[in-house]
Scaffold this motif. Structure first.
Motif, short mmCIF file in Angstrom:
data_model
loop_
_atom_site.label_atom_id
_atom_site.label_comp_id
_atom_site.label_asym_id
_atom_site.label_seq_id
_atom_site.Cartn_x
_atom_site.Cartn_y
_atom_site.Cartn_z
N LYS A 198 0.51 4.32 0.36
CA LYS A 198 0.30 5.33 1.39
C LYS A 198 1.25 5.10 2.57
O LYS A 198 1.61 6.03 3.29
N LYS A 199 1.61 3.84 2.79
CA LYS A 199 2.42 3.49 3.96
C LYS A 199 3.90 3.34 3.62
O LYS A 199 4.68 2.85 4.42
N SER A 245 7.61 4.89 2.14
CA SER A 245 8.39 6.11 1.92
C SER A 245 8.88 6.14 0.47
O SER A 245 8.85 5.12 -0.24
N HIS A 269 0.87 -1.18 0.00
CA HIS A 269 0.00 0.00 0.00
C HIS A 269 0.91 1.22 0.00
O HIS A 269 1.62 1.47 0.98
#
Ligand SMILES: [Zn+2]
Length: 219
Positions: A98-99, A101, A96
């Protein structure tokens, strides 16, 4: 159909910051060209089914493979490439985003590109982020790895086990010049994808459409 107005509308509605930044959702053209794309493979069973159908109709497509799946099924990756289809990068492990870096995303893209390059002799130039997530760092990170970001203008929702008749009807009613269509290799069990392809490909060919790789569409 992807016309200029809907092109900018789709970006401004969903991915406002990335419209001019190496991110493609469709191409504004009046040429009857469409790009079929398949995410999440290769799959031990369905990738061959899809390739058989594409071969039957002489159609070229683009497969956004996941690195771990490519390592698991190297012979499928080689078949995709030797059949003349394009292979794009869909990360190594499908995290995912969004999680993740920017550094982790870069490692994901690079690792998947290494696997694909090793198997096909060709480094991917297209990247599709898992779930179409295009946060701030995605485009610039993909660019560092030499990839344009490819989203889609028509989601078949095959991933939601949409009946193949519904998928087919929506494509035949709504798809046109310059569209990029999202399918998946890997829907289990009972994927609707091969059956939908068997319906829509000959119908769209009858209408004069040509199926091309994403790189050809955007070039
Ligand atoms: Zn995916």
């Amino acid at each position: 159909m992807c016309v200029i107005s809907s092109f900018f509308l789709c970006f401004s509605a969903v991915f406002p910051a990335l419209a001019e930044n190496g991110v493609y959702r469709c191409v504004a053209t009046d040429e009857k060209k469409i790009a079929l794309t398949f995410d999440d493979g290769p799959h031990y069973k369905y990738t061959d089914e899809i390739l058989d159908i594409l071969e039957k109709y002489g159609v070229k497509a683009t497969f956004f493979v996941i690195g771990v799946n490519a390592e698991r099924h190297p012979e499928k990756v080689k078949r995709i490439a030797s059949s003349g289809h394009e292979i794009g990068n869909h990360t190594y492990s499908h995290p995912h985003l969004k999680k993740v870096s920017a550094q982790e995303l870069e490692a994901e893209i690079e690792k998947a590109s290494e696997v694909i390059s090793r198997l096909t002799g060709k480094k991917p130039v297209l990247f599709r982020p898992p779930e179409g997530y295009c946060g701030a760092d995605v485009s610039s990170t993909a660019k560092k790895s030499g990839c344009d970001v490819i989203l889609w203008s028509h989601d078949t929702r095959d991933w939601a086990h949409t009946p193949s008749e519904t998928i087919s009807q929506r494509i035949l009613d709504g798809v046109g010049c310059g569209d990029i269509i999202l399918f998946h290799d890997f829907i289990t069990p009972d994927t609707p994808t091969p059956s939908a392809l068997e319906t829509v490909i000959p119908r769209l060919i009858e209408r004069g459409y040509e199926f091309v790789s994403v790189s050809e569409l955007i070039s």
